[in-house]
Design a protein around this motif. Sequence first.
Motif, PDB file in Angstrom:
ATOM      1  N   VAL A 149       0.191  -0.248  -5.086  1.00  0.00           N
ATOM      2  CA  VAL A 149      -1.356   0.544  -5.509  1.00  0.00           C
ATOM      3  C   VAL A 149      -1.381   2.064  -4.157  1.00  0.00           C
ATOM      4  N   SER A 150      -2.635   2.601  -4.687  1.00  0.00           N
ATOM      5  CA  SER A 150      -3.316   3.707  -3.760  1.00  0.00           C
ATOM      6  C   SER A 150      -5.126   3.691  -3.790  1.00  0.00           C
ATOM      7  N   HIS A 151      -5.193   3.641  -2.745  1.00  0.00           N
ATOM      8  CA  HIS A 151      -6.593   3.226  -2.777  1.00  0.00           C
ATOM      9  C   HIS A 151      -7.269   4.836  -2.488  1.00  0.00           C
ATOM     10  N   THR A 163       0.595  -1.342   0.571  1.00  0.00           N
ATOM     11  CA  THR A 163       0.343  -0.007  -0.377  1.00  0.00           C
ATOM     12  C   THR A 163       1.070   1.304   0.184  1.00  0.00           C
ATOM     13  N   TYR A 188      -8.336   3.256  -7.246  1.00  0.00           N
ATOM     14  CA  TYR A 188      -7.183   2.639  -7.366  1.00  0.00           C
ATOM     15  C   TYR A 188      -6.283   2.421  -8.566  1.00  0.00           C
ATOM     16  N   ALA A 225      -1.996   1.478  -9.420  1.00  0.00           N
ATOM     17  CA  ALA A 225      -0.702   0.794  -9.109  1.00  0.00           C
ATOM     18  C   ALA A 225       0.256   0.973 -10.318  1.00  0.00           C
TER      19      ALA A 225
END
Length: 122
Positions: free
Chosen positions: A119-121, A68, A103, A105
């Motif tokens: 990944v960044s959410h 993350t 999402y 990534a």
Amino acid sequence: MLDHVSVQCDDLGAAREFYETVLGPLGITVSMDFGDVLGMSGADGVPKFWLGKQTTGGAQREIHLAFTAANRSLVDTVHRAAKKLGAEVLHEPKEWPEYHPGYYAVFMRDPDGNNVEVVSHS
């Protein structure tokens, strides 16, 4: 959900260089070094990602690891670090709306051929 993950590596030195380079921007560093086993930690200092020399089994099968990132900028920083290292980039950073909106990534290969995602959410 996971307490920790351990990955066996064909070349521990190459794996260490890869993971220190691409995960460094996320604040993940080697916090324990037992020579043939390395523990990597985030800000809490608790090793949750472990690398070790290949000691059991035959040829490795590809695994997928996702880390993350706090924001898209860090995903882009990881991408630049991977490219500078010469790592194979499987998918350039982009939004993957089929997973969910926001999402964002990048996907790359580590020295053992594993699929590593950041990944960044947001």
